[in-house]
Design an enzyme around this catalytic site. Sequence first.
Site, PDB file in Angstrom:
ATOM      1  N   ASP A  31     -13.645   4.886   6.086  1.00 55.32           N
ATOM      2  CA  ASP A  31     -13.368   4.307   4.774  1.00 55.32           C
ATOM      3  C   ASP A  31     -11.847   4.368   4.578  1.00 55.32           C
ATOM      4  O   ASP A  31     -11.152   5.142   5.240  1.00 55.32           O
ATOM      5  CB  ASP A  31     -14.123   5.043   3.660  1.00 55.32           C
ATOM      6  CG  ASP A  31     -14.242   4.165   2.403  1.00 55.32           C
ATOM      7  OD1 ASP A  31     -13.500   3.160   2.302  1.00 55.32           O
ATOM      8  OD2 ASP A  31     -15.074   4.472   1.526  1.00 55.32           O
TER       9      ASP A  31
HETATM   10  C1  BGC Z   1     -14.439   1.705  -0.598  1.00 53.19           C
HETATM   11  C2  BGC Z   1     -15.083   0.887   0.491  1.00 53.19           C
HETATM   12  C3  BGC Z   1     -14.313  -0.379   0.702  1.00 53.19           C
HETATM   13  C4  BGC Z   1     -12.861  -0.042   1.020  1.00 53.19           C
HETATM   14  C5  BGC Z   1     -11.990  -1.256   1.276  1.00 53.19           C
HETATM   15  C6  BGC Z   1     -12.953   1.887  -0.398  1.00 53.19           C
HETATM   16  O1  BGC Z   1     -12.357   2.398  -1.544  1.00 53.19           O
HETATM   17  O2  BGC Z   1     -15.065   2.964  -0.679  1.00 53.19           O
HETATM   18  O3  BGC Z   1     -16.414   0.601   0.152  1.00 53.19           O
HETATM   19  O4  BGC Z   1     -14.898  -1.145   1.724  1.00 53.19           O
HETATM   20  O5  BGC Z   1     -12.324   0.664  -0.078  1.00 53.19           O
HETATM   21  O6  BGC Z   1     -11.806  -1.997   0.121  1.00 53.19           O
END
Ligand code: BGC
Length: 707
Positions: free
Chosen positions: A246
């Site tokens: 993530d």
């Molecule tokens: C989220 C993810 C997301 C990523 C990119 C993170 O803050 O938890 O679900 O895909 O950001 O935007």
Amino acid sequence: MFGPMHAQAQKVDKQTDARIKSLISQLTLDEKLSMLHAGSKFSTGAVPRLGIPALTTDDGPLGVREEVDENWAPRKLPTDYATFFPNGSALAATWNPTLARLYGQALGEEARARKKDVILAPAINITRTPLNGRTYEYLSEDPYLNSALAVQAVKGIQQWHVAACVKHFAVNNQEANRYNVDVQVDERALHEIYLPAFKASIEQGNAWAIMSAYNKLRGSYCAENSFLLKDLLRKEWQFKGTVISDWNGTHSTVNSALNGLDVEMGTETAYNNYYFAEPLKAAIKAGLVPMKVIDEKIYHILNLLLHTAMAPDTKVPKLNSREHYKTAYDIASESIVLLKKDKRMLPLNLSKVKSIAVIGDNAQRHFQREGFGAGVKAKYEISILQSLKYKLPDINITYAPGYKVSYKATASDSVKAAGNKADSKLIAEATDAAGKADLVILCIGGNRTYETENTDRKNLSIPYGQQTLADAVLAANPNTVVVFTGGAPYDISKLKEQSPAILWDWFNGSEHGNALVDVLLGKVNPSGKLPFTFPALLDDSPAHALHTYPGENNIAEYKEGIFVGYRWFDAKKIDPLYCFGYGLSYTTFALADVKTDKTTYAPTDAINASITLTNTGNMPGKEVVQLYVRKDRDAAAIERPEKELKSFRKVMLQPGEAATIRFKLKVSDFAYYDVNAKQWKVQPGSYVLMFGTSSAELPQRVRVWVK
Ligand code: BGC
């Protein structure tokens, strides 16, 4: 169908394997490293010399996110409009795997049209607490419903040479303290509740990518958790795809490299400082990370790229196509849940209606891009008010907002208060409009500022003083239909008492208003079913009853074990406000004649069961027949839930029509996870198969025996 034991290993064919190995042999260390970490917000480095493109990713799940610059600011391109699809819990409320497949196909096609290799969807964490800010993005509290829909979404996405990246692996069940919380959960709950949809996405959906979660599991961050990434993912589930962290969810170089992370993504722009950039090079040079490990990661990434960017298009992918809007509409219209019905109110009988007062800010609100986290720049999004005006040109429609949305979520909030007082001036204006109209449609609920990534809600209260508004409007005109838009449970117990008719509506995508109005008008007969329990009180739900949310000293102990969602309410004999699987229809249905092909089965047998469903009302409609299984208690006294969803079928019937619905289960679907033996086990003895139309309404039952 989605049982725990039907594994199928991911395979790499000989030709692909040879091609990957040949490319690896030609890559320099620096080229390899550039492929292992972000080189921009959503992509890694490329190696043009060898024809290896950058790995391009984008959010999901609501649709393909708009392009952003290095500061997350929208790039305002004319080319990045996309279809806005209903949110995760809306999709789950359809209880329709065919729609999940269509959703995946449409999302995959749009991702391909936008030249993305990976779409960061579906999001499939379990709804453990109703307060989780991302409840709207996730699907359900039930592992079977979660798996059944996730698998189809993944398959649909990947039909377009786009990898589904299932997220967030694993136990990312709250936003409060999400970057640090250490989840302590027992092995059985992990296997029975939290992991099945991930496992099914890989073994049955063949997902090519998975995103490690922010939080820790048993002391170790998910991005460097060898149990999750090596033991489960690689060894047990035979995953051959790519593990992506993530964004800013990586915490180490050597540990992450050795424990199974392939790609480090993030939000910082100093890409050379990423754990998997210069520090990894140093670790390799120091002999702390063997080249073999690096090559394994490159193997996973190339395997993904060969399925995506490096695979030729077979068809020209389209963005914002009519078919995609049709899919968005179909999902939205099947997701709406009729919570309370009154024949005099719904479907609307407009023969004597000259005026409608539409009250509530949600009637005109767009849900594509609010709050923290991923949204969509939708080509269009039809609000409820717009659609009502369009579809009912001869009726005098007035609008009053009734409440003010002034809450702004900030990244530093960890939890938020319901906040915002009722606005007496707006209420007076709304009551006045309600009193003058023949009929009122009260559009209240949450929105995507209030339900959002990075923060949880503080409680189940309806925000912005909307209960006070509802009290006033219902007093001024009892001919009021309540439309509650939200992605998670709220305390609507008072509304349940006071309003004659309630429709539960979601952040329902580009066709939101059209779907909702068609349900109001009876052009669509509602067939949505709740994908999670609505507790009457927050403290009735397990994490809150046991005071294990949000945890203490950074530790969240999942003391409820396998008793999540309805499993808990059953075990504690607590009546929820609305149960899992609940949802009414404008018509009525009856179930009869349950049968199984045998009464006694061997552990390796299949069970064929059938039941007759009849539409006993006077409107065509869809019903979801739900099949739950209970193990009768025996001397072994292994703790089992009162019932567990094991199958379901959604069926369309004309008035008076009857259909025989066949279910095929495997006896192995009855297994529980034996922690000591570290495997799934079927207990011999008797089981009850229970059929019905919600988790509390299971009138047809039959007992079978397992040898
Ligand atoms: C989220 C993810 C997301 C990523 C990119 C993170 O803050 O938890 O679900 O895909 O950001 O935007």
